[in-house]
Design an enzyme around this catalytic site. Sequence first.
Site, mmCIF file in Angstrom:
data_model
loop_
_atom_site.group_PDB
_atom_site.id
_atom_site.type_symbol
_atom_site.label_atom_id
_atom_site.label_comp_id
_atom_site.label_asym_id
_atom_site.label_seq_id
_atom_site.Cartn_x
_atom_site.Cartn_y
_atom_site.Cartn_z
ATOM 1 C CG HIS A 96 55.839 35.895 62.386
ATOM 2 N ND1 HIS A 96 55.875 34.522 62.293
ATOM 3 C CD2 HIS A 96 56.704 36.360 61.442
ATOM 4 C CE1 HIS A 96 56.728 34.178 61.355
ATOM 5 N NE2 HIS A 96 57.239 35.271 60.816
ATOM 6 C CD GLN A 120 56.274 32.044 57.542
ATOM 7 O OE1 GLN A 120 57.063 32.330 58.437
ATOM 8 N NE2 GLN A 120 56.332 30.892 56.876
ATOM 9 C CG HIS A 144 56.119 37.544 55.870
ATOM 10 N ND1 HIS A 144 55.464 37.698 57.067
ATOM 11 C CD2 HIS A 144 57.116 36.653 56.116
ATOM 12 C CE1 HIS A 144 56.028 36.945 57.995
ATOM 13 N NE2 HIS A 144 57.044 36.302 57.432
ATOM 14 C CD GLU A 185 60.442 36.527 59.642
ATOM 15 O OE1 GLU A 185 60.415 35.643 60.518
ATOM 16 O OE2 GLU A 185 60.177 36.297 58.445
ATOM 17 N NE ARG A 207 53.891 26.694 58.252
ATOM 18 C CZ ARG A 207 54.269 26.472 59.507
ATOM 19 N NH1 ARG A 207 53.359 26.378 60.468
ATOM 20 N NH2 ARG A 207 55.550 26.339 59.805
#
Length: 391
Positions: free
Chosen positions: A102, A100, A259, A137, A278
């Site tokens: 972001h 996925q 990642h 993240e 995804r």
Amino acid sequence: MDRLSNTVRPYAWGSTTAIPALLGIAPTGEPQAEMWMGAHPGAPSRITRTTASGEIELALTEAIDADPEGELGAPTVARFGPRLPFLLKLLAAGAPLSVQVHPDLEQAREGYADEEARGVPINAPHRTYKDANHKPELICALTPFAGLCGFRPPTEAADAMEALGVDSLKPYVDLLRAHPEEAALREVLTAILGADPAEMTETVTEAAAAAERLGGAHAPYARIAHHFPGDPGVLAAMLLNYVELQPGEALFLGAGVPHAYLDGLGVEIMANSDNVLRCGLTPKHIDVPELLRIVRFEATEPGVLRPEAAPSGEELYETPVDEFALSRYTLASGAAPTDLTAPTPQILLCTAGTVTVGEIALGPGESAYVPADERVEATGPGTLFRATVAA
């Protein structure tokens, strides 16, 4: 200060044993993938507060909504609005998560506004943007932790694919070697995701068998294929760096970096968002055009982080984001109390030993919420992770 009662999410990829082992409880046999700590509306932590009418249990979201500045501090509200801007998790992978990526903040705002204008229902399976926020993240390993992070050089991916000896992979190998880096990665990922499903299933099956025979550096992709037979995401995974973290090491995942987490237990912190695009290893919707707009097609080193020690004993994981900061304290028995008072809201998570924060004793896997400016000291012996808003 409040002890947190947290929800464990039973996603299929979760380990059946890692979180129960940390908590010192018997496993149920069901996967326990993530324990959420914070004020995400999907599974907010719960607290108990004393009121004029007695003790009441409420969601942390309710406490924050009732007094945003009192809970978060005026500076945090001014920067991020009346909500906790980060979510802390225990993440326990027993099988690979989806590959996925972001969006950055501008991409998230544009994508969310576009889907809202087109009337795409927020819960529709083909909806890409659940909110208008980005989702950087950080994952910090508590056990040996395996993952994929960022594109490796195209020539390395070409060598790995060629070694499999699968004829149908030759066009990808040629593309990876014939083009400039960005074009090579873009064209190969586009081709993988757009290939005929039946043909791709055959190619991935052959590639997985070859990876299992070869072992060594190919072994992780054989394990991935075992969980996702025939999935084109297995080939997408071969474009990425494989990394193994040791306890205490971390990975930062910024916008546009593909990642996946494969195996292990870690502490994860992220901006409070649900925006995920995804790239494979999933039965869920893959929005290929939007994915290709978001992904950064450049080879990068995984960038393993180790904490920077401060004189106070705090070990900080440096990241380039404002929504969160993660640090670690190793508290010795009999040492003077460590002052953790801060002008920002905090979540404190014990991962080893017994740590007392204020009057709350935390064992492994237990956590507490501390409102902004509330005085708090911690004593050990034990290990304490501190999640807060970046200064």
